[in-house]
Scaffold this active site. Sequence first.
Site, short mmCIF file in Angstrom:
data_model
loop_
_atom_site.label_atom_id
_atom_site.label_comp_id
_atom_site.label_asym_id
_atom_site.label_seq_id
_atom_site.Cartn_x
_atom_site.Cartn_y
_atom_site.Cartn_z
CB CYS A 116 29.23 12.77 2.68
SG CYS A 116 29.37 14.62 3.08
CG HIS A 256 31.43 11.86 -0.97
ND1 HIS A 256 30.50 12.23 -1.45
CD2 HIS A 256 31.97 12.82 -0.46
CE1 HIS A 256 30.07 13.40 -0.84
NE2 HIS A 256 31.11 13.84 0.09
CG ASN A 285 30.22 17.48 -0.92
OD1 ASN A 285 29.26 16.54 -0.87
ND2 ASN A 285 31.07 17.32 0.01
#
Length: 330
Positions: A116, A256, A285
């Site tokens: 990520c 994030h 996400n």
Amino acid sequence: MDLPCTVSIIGTGSYVPEKVLTNHDLAKLVETSDEWIHSRTGMRERHIAAADQATSDLASEAATAALADAGIEADELDLLIVATLSPDMFFPSTACFVQEKIGAKNAFCYDLGAACSGFLYALDTAKNQIASGAVKTALVIGAEKMSSFIDWEDRGTCILFGDGAGAAVLQAGGEGRGIMQSAMGSDGSLADLLWTPGGGTRNPISHEMIDQRQHYLKMQGREVFKHAVVRMAEAVTEALGKNGVSSGDIKCFIPHQANIRIIDAIAKRLGIVGRVYTNVEKYANTSSAALAIALDEAARDGTIQKGDLVAMTVFGGGFTWGANVLEWSK
Ligand code: ACO
């Protein structure tokens, strides 16, 4: 060490696939509810790629939008990096597929694997390539088709992820300070808290491995949550210090987009509540695409304006984490 040359983002773009999967839709697949998902994560819906859309297709859409925003042609690119944990294939790189689709025939291309955190790592890598004088213009993309690697029978993970892509074009020059210093770190001792254990050389593809569902993403959610809060807050503090700016100088923080509770916890620790950009409600996400999409949206909706200082932070499998600061100059 400060490199002499300013490097700026001259264009951004993003893309999410058409199909929307809501929390209510998920409640028909696994035992969960809109109330559970929203209260634990802040998510309401996510976008899911079509069966015939690969990660490079999503990436190419975002790339095309970023090039248009920058006002440059694909053949002006010298470097193309795709950050992804869901590549089209093991090899060749997804970046090479994107090169072919968008016509970036003068670029050298590779994928970057930092889960990520990939988009911020790729941004820093491309910035340093430009600052060193090795390349003039770079395209950095975060792109994921997470839906291909998620266990749709595991309610602990399948509710969390979505598909999408975001991109940024970088060039030397620009007014202001451009992309400034990053603070990044990794801890491989915690790899097994968030990984896809099967399908690689450690545990190659076999009927047994697939029967055990080892080719899907596995996560210890609570542990990941704790580390994500601590590492992102520390990384932001370190990046601010490295660049000689204080939290009060930052117009917008873009973290994030993993979970609104993680974001809120970081905001409280850093005292930045009210200046944090979020879109996790709409996209869930999207891993390495999440920061890239959020940056593009914040630029397009006017949240960030020319001259604003922006701080970005990421966390992902590995573990990997990082933060940086940039002065928006578009
Ligand atoms: N619906 C309903 N109940 C559920 C669901 C669901 N979708 N998922 C789990 N539960 C149940 C569990 O089975 C458990 O039940 P039990 O108490 O009877 O055993 C209960 O809910 C609590 O489970 P926890 O996993 O402890 O729930 P928690 O409050 O920690 O929330 C969550 C889970 C949302 C996954 C949270 O831990 C989290 O967000 N962690 C961070 C995950 C993350 O962001 N990862 C990615 C970051 S890095 C990257 O982007 C790759």
